[in-house]
Design a protein around this motif. Structure first.
Motif, PDB file in Angstrom:
ATOM      1  N   VAL A 150      -1.971 -12.078  10.638  1.00 50.50           N
ATOM      2  CA  VAL A 150      -0.471 -12.449  11.273  1.00 50.50           C
ATOM      3  C   VAL A 150      -0.207 -13.742  10.924  1.00 50.50           C
ATOM      4  N   MET A 151       1.072 -14.065  10.300  1.00 51.15           N
ATOM      5  CA  MET A 151       1.352 -15.351   9.903  1.00 51.15           C
ATOM      6  C   MET A 151       2.830 -15.605  10.354  1.00 51.15           C
ATOM      7  N   GLY A 152       3.196 -17.024  10.088  1.00 52.14           N
ATOM      8  CA  GLY A 152       4.398 -17.451  10.460  1.00 52.14           C
ATOM      9  C   GLY A 152       4.484 -17.743  11.852  1.00 52.14           C
ATOM     10  N   GLU A 153       5.533 -17.780  12.535  1.00 50.23           N
ATOM     11  CA  GLU A 153       6.099 -18.443  13.849  1.00 50.23           C
ATOM     12  C   GLU A 153       5.515 -17.286  14.938  1.00 50.23           C
ATOM     13  N   VAL A 154       3.937 -17.805  15.138  1.00 51.10           N
ATOM     14  CA  VAL A 154       3.108 -17.152  16.305  1.00 51.10           C
ATOM     15  C   VAL A 154       2.105 -18.338  16.732  1.00 51.10           C
ATOM     16  N   ASN A 155       1.646 -18.045  17.881  1.00 48.03           N
ATOM     17  CA  ASN A 155       0.799 -19.189  18.273  1.00 48.03           C
ATOM     18  C   ASN A 155      -0.256 -19.399  17.675  1.00 48.03           C
ATOM     19  N   VAL A 227       6.302 -13.248  10.808  1.00 49.47           N
ATOM     20  CA  VAL A 227       7.339 -13.617  11.583  1.00 49.47           C
ATOM     21  C   VAL A 227       8.043 -14.790  10.995  1.00 49.47           C
ATOM     22  N   LYS A 228       9.367 -14.798  10.610  1.00 47.79           N
ATOM     23  CA  LYS A 228      10.066 -15.802  10.042  1.00 47.79           C
ATOM     24  C   LYS A 228      10.596 -16.702  11.207  1.00 47.79           C
ATOM     25  N   ALA A 229      10.949 -17.849  10.893  1.00 44.97           N
ATOM     26  CA  ALA A 229      11.596 -18.992  11.540  1.00 44.97           C
ATOM     27  C   ALA A 229      13.120 -18.821  11.757  1.00 44.97           C
ATOM     28  N   ASN A 230      13.569 -19.125  12.941  1.00 44.22           N
ATOM     29  CA  ASN A 230      15.036 -19.041  12.906  1.00 44.22           C
ATOM     30  C   ASN A 230      15.528 -20.386  12.447  1.00 44.22           C
ATOM     31  N   ASN A 231      17.015 -20.466  12.909  1.00 47.80           N
ATOM     32  CA  ASN A 231      17.541 -21.533  12.464  1.00 47.80           C
ATOM     33  C   ASN A 231      17.442 -22.967  12.934  1.00 47.80           C
ATOM     34  N   THR A 232      16.663 -22.822  14.344  1.00 48.17           N
ATOM     35  CA  THR A 232      16.649 -23.911  14.979  1.00 48.17           C
ATOM     36  C   THR A 232      15.358 -24.660  14.543  1.00 48.17           C
ATOM     37  N   ARG A 233      14.258 -23.892  14.098  1.00 47.14           N
ATOM     38  CA  ARG A 233      13.101 -24.363  13.473  1.00 47.14           C
ATOM     39  C   ARG A 233      13.613 -24.881  12.206  1.00 47.14           C
ATOM     40  N   ALA A 234      14.373 -24.299  11.157  1.00 51.47           N
ATOM     41  CA  ALA A 234      14.744 -24.922  10.115  1.00 51.47           C
ATOM     42  C   ALA A 234      15.594 -26.051  10.175  1.00 51.47           C
ATOM     43  N   ARG A 235      16.243 -26.532  11.282  1.00 48.08           N
ATOM     44  CA  ARG A 235      17.086 -27.687  11.489  1.00 48.08           C
ATOM     45  C   ARG A 235      16.174 -28.701  11.749  1.00 48.08           C
ATOM     46  N   GLN A 236      14.890 -28.433  12.153  1.00 43.32           N
ATOM     47  CA  GLN A 236      13.947 -29.456  12.529  1.00 43.32           C
ATOM     48  C   GLN A 236      13.467 -29.826  11.259  1.00 43.32           C
ATOM     49  N   SER A 237      13.345 -29.408  10.215  1.00 41.22           N
ATOM     50  CA  SER A 237      12.833 -29.897   9.069  1.00 41.22           C
ATOM     51  C   SER A 237      13.563 -30.815   8.334  1.00 41.22           C
ATOM     52  N   THR A 238      13.533 -32.103   8.144  1.00 40.53           N
ATOM     53  CA  THR A 238      14.416 -32.824   7.422  1.00 40.53           C
ATOM     54  C   THR A 238      13.773 -33.694   6.189  1.00 40.53           C
ATOM     55  N   VAL A 239      14.280 -34.256   5.293  1.00 39.34           N
ATOM     56  CA  VAL A 239      14.144 -34.842   4.277  1.00 39.34           C
ATOM     57  C   VAL A 239      12.636 -35.879   4.630  1.00 39.34           C
ATOM     58  N   ASN A 240      12.982 -36.668   5.673  1.00 38.45           N
ATOM     59  CA  ASN A 240      11.874 -37.597   6.072  1.00 38.45           C
ATOM     60  C   ASN A 240      10.643 -37.123   6.877  1.00 38.45           C
ATOM     61  N   GLY A 241      10.952 -35.838   7.001  1.00 39.28           N
ATOM     62  CA  GLY A 241       9.749 -35.218   7.991  1.00 39.28           C
ATOM     63  C   GLY A 241      10.081 -35.139   9.387  1.00 39.28           C
ATOM     64  N   ASN A 242      11.122 -35.640   9.854  1.00 36.17           N
ATOM     65  CA  ASN A 242      11.371 -35.584  11.406  1.00 36.17           C
ATOM     66  C   ASN A 242      11.369 -34.122  11.746  1.00 36.17           C
ATOM     67  N   ASN A 243      11.346 -34.040  13.140  1.00 33.55           N
ATOM     68  CA  ASN A 243      11.483 -32.588  13.711  1.00 33.55           C
ATOM     69  C   ASN A 243      12.183 -32.697  15.135  1.00 33.55           C
ATOM     70  N   GLY A 244      12.645 -31.579  15.678  1.00 33.16           N
ATOM     71  CA  GLY A 244      13.358 -31.706  16.900  1.00 33.16           C
ATOM     72  C   GLY A 244      12.387 -32.333  18.109  1.00 33.16           C
ATOM     73  N   ARG A 245      11.169 -32.173  18.061  1.00 34.14           N
ATOM     74  CA  ARG A 245      10.252 -32.846  18.958  1.00 34.14           C
ATOM     75  C   ARG A 245      10.080 -34.474  18.647  1.00 34.14           C
ATOM     76  N   SER A 246      10.392 -34.955  17.551  1.00 32.02           N
ATOM     77  CA  SER A 246      10.148 -36.354  17.238  1.00 32.02           C
ATOM     78  C   SER A 246      11.206 -37.297  18.173  1.00 32.02           C
ATOM     79  N   ALA A 247      10.559 -38.179  18.626  1.00 31.70           N
ATOM     80  CA  ALA A 247      11.697 -39.240  19.297  1.00 31.70           C
ATOM     81  C   ALA A 247      12.465 -39.878  18.392  1.00 31.70           C
TER      82      ALA A 247
END
Length: 266
Positions: A150-155, A227-247
């Motif tokens: 089981v791979m992808g977006e699972v806990n 399990v594929k990642a949705n668009n929200t997860r994709a948007r969290q990945s940026t060139v400089n490695g930031n994600n939606g959880r980073s301050a």
């Protein structure tokens, strides 16, 4: 006032854009309690080449039964060798060859691929009785290396073993701790290889009907669930490695909005 409204609207858009709706998250959205009566196929795991299985033959005569078992004896000080059912023994496993056969004691080559546990046990039992080798055989067949990935977006992604005749797609996801909030429920992939041919199936878990009628509702050994990642997860990945959880990302967003406000108010 218009500038303030613009800034507020932009900020709200950013927040909402990072959120998933209940429609993206909930399973079985077409379920109608008491009305979903779909007949499921009675599909059991069948043995395939390269699988490992254990086969134990029991009888009222333990010494006779031992002729048809492959025990690995664990010798201990003061230990007296007994029957193949001794707690000091481990039963060896058979590896199914490329032709789908195993080399069974006394009986020789036996075809086991394409058969489930009960069919293999019944076939060996009948052969032993027909040849008058054992009059009262009890044959037990168990899986030794059955697993799914089981791979992808699972806990808890990983390889999960099982020893049952049935394992469903829902069982596999449950063992992996369920999907994360970022998993795409409408397009879960199951990759299956059989007879040297790889097949890929897509399952919509928001539809109870689609799931239960899918040929991969019941999984087979070595299946891969992705399990594929949705668009929200994709948007969290940026060139400089930031994600939606980073301050730092949120600070950057706030800085941009403030800059826009300053320009407008000048």
């Amino acid at each position: 006032m218009k500038a303030r409204h613009f800034v507020a609207a932009a900020f709200v858009a950013v927040i909402l854009g990072s959120c998933a709706t209940p429609r993206d998250i909930n399973y079985f959205q077409d379920v109608m309690v008491g009305q979903n009566e779909l007949v499921l196929q009675n599909t059991k795991i069948v043995v395939m080449p390269e699988d490992r299985i254990s086969i134990v033959v029991n009888s009222r005569d333990p010494q006779l039964a031992d002729l048809f078992n492959l025990p690995i004896i664990s010798h201990r000080v003061g230990y007296t060798q007994g029957s193949s059912l001794s707690t000091n023994q481990q039963i060896a496993t058979y590896t199914v060859d490329a032709d789908g056969c195993i080399d069974f004691p006394v009986l020789g080559k036996i075809k086991v691929s394409g058969r489930n546990r009960q069919e293999i046990a019944e076939g060996i039992k009948n052969t032993l009785m027909e040849r008058n080798l054992v009059n009262d055989p009890v044959v037990t067949v168990d899986f030794a290396n059955m697993f799914v990935n089981v791979m992808g977006e699972v806990n808890n992604p990983g390889r999960y073993t099982f020893d049952r005749d049935h394992i469903t797609l829902l069982d596999a996801l449950s063992m992996a701790g369920d999907m994360t909030i970022y998993g795409v429920r409408t397009d879960v992939l199951v990759i299956r290889e059989y007879g040297g041919v790889q097949s890929v199936y897509a399952v919509d878990l928001t539809s109870d009907y689609d799931l239960l009628q899918s040929p991969v509702y019941y999984l087979q050994q070595k299946d891969v669930v992705y399990v594929k990642a949705n668009n929200t997860r994709a948007r969290q990945s940026t060139v400089n490695g930031n994600n939606g959880r980073s301050a730092s990302l949120w600070v950057s967003i706030a800085s941009v909005l403030v800059s826009i406000a300053v320009i407008i108010f000048k």
